[in-house]
Design a protein around this motif. Structure first.
Motif, PDB file in Angstrom:
ATOM      1  N   GLY A  95      48.922  72.305 -50.362  1.00  0.00           N
ATOM      2  CA  GLY A  95      49.729  73.378 -49.793  1.00  0.00           C
ATOM      3  C   GLY A  95      50.520  72.933 -48.576  1.00  0.00           C
ATOM      4  N   PHE A  98      53.327  70.597 -49.688  1.00  0.00           N
ATOM      5  CA  PHE A  98      54.447  71.371 -50.229  1.00  0.00           C
ATOM      6  C   PHE A  98      55.248  72.006 -49.100  1.00  0.00           C
ATOM      7  CE2 PHE A  98      56.283  75.423 -51.485  1.00  0.00           C
ATOM      8  CZ  PHE A  98      57.139  75.014 -52.492  1.00  0.00           C
ATOM      9  N   ASN A  99      54.543  72.631 -48.147  1.00  0.00           N
ATOM     10  CA  ASN A  99      55.230  73.259 -47.022  1.00  0.00           C
ATOM     11  C   ASN A  99      56.033  72.233 -46.229  1.00  0.00           C
ATOM     12  OD1 ASN A  99      54.194  75.736 -47.711  1.00  0.00           O
ATOM     13  ND2 ASN A  99      52.728  75.830 -46.037  1.00  0.00           N
ATOM     14  N   SER A 132      52.379  79.445 -51.002  1.00  0.00           N
ATOM     15  CA  SER A 132      51.505  78.336 -50.625  1.00  0.00           C
ATOM     16  C   SER A 132      50.553  78.745 -49.506  1.00  0.00           C
ATOM     17  CB  SER A 132      52.359  77.143 -50.197  1.00  0.00           C
ATOM     18  OG  SER A 132      51.566  76.108 -49.695  1.00  0.00           O
TER      19      SER A 132
END
Length: 163
Positions: A95, A98-99, A132
């Motif tokens: 997560g 991805f962020n 996310s």
């Protein structure tokens, strides 16, 4: 729109605070305190990022750096303090990665390239970053492989011969 972003940021931060408090209370009589520890790391990361001024010249770059530091902190924690990583650890790494990717992409698109017109990446950023964060907070509460990330990890490890 900026006001809505502020409310969503506060909600997500509170979710990480509550996840820490929940994991702290459930780990009191358990020898494994790993969920409480990673919840604490996430709570500190998200609450400290709220102190950042959103009107800075490079807000997305600052958020990218916050996520990169949090990933490094989680990796160092895992390397030095834990043998069996909880399920939530993998979700936090994915997560946050991805962020960090979308924050850096938004920085590159809006600051470096100077693009101010909406396109599909901005939609990915808006929906993906919120999703996310919500998934990371939920997994800190339940510590279950809700998206099958660990199944994919085990499959790829077996397929590539990495153990």
């Amino acid at each position: 729109m900026a006001d809505l972003y502020d409310y969503i940021t506060i909600l997500i931060t509170w979710l990480f605070v509550f996840a820490f408090l929940y994991n702290l209370s459930t780990s009191i009589n358990k020898p494994d305190k790993s969920l409480a520890q990673i919840s604490f790391i996430m709570m500190v990361s998200y609450t400290s990022s709220m102190a950042m001024e959103p009107q800075t010249a490079t807000p997305h770059l600052n958020l990218f750096l916050f996520d990169a530091v949090t990933i490094l902190t989680l990796m160092m924690w895992a390397a030095f303090f834990i043998k069996n990583k909880p399920t939530a650890f993998y979700y936090l790494i994915v997560g946050l990665s991805f962020n960090a990717f979308v924050f850096f992409g938004m920085h590159y698109d809006s600051i470096v390239l100077g693009n101010m017109e909406f396109w599909w990446f901005w939609g990915l950023y808006g929906i993906g970053q919120l999703t996310s964060d919500l998934v990371m907070a939920v997994v800190l509460f339940i510590n279950k492989d809700i998206l099958g990330l660990l199944k994919v990890k085990h499959y790829l490890s077996k397929k590539l011969g990495i153990y």
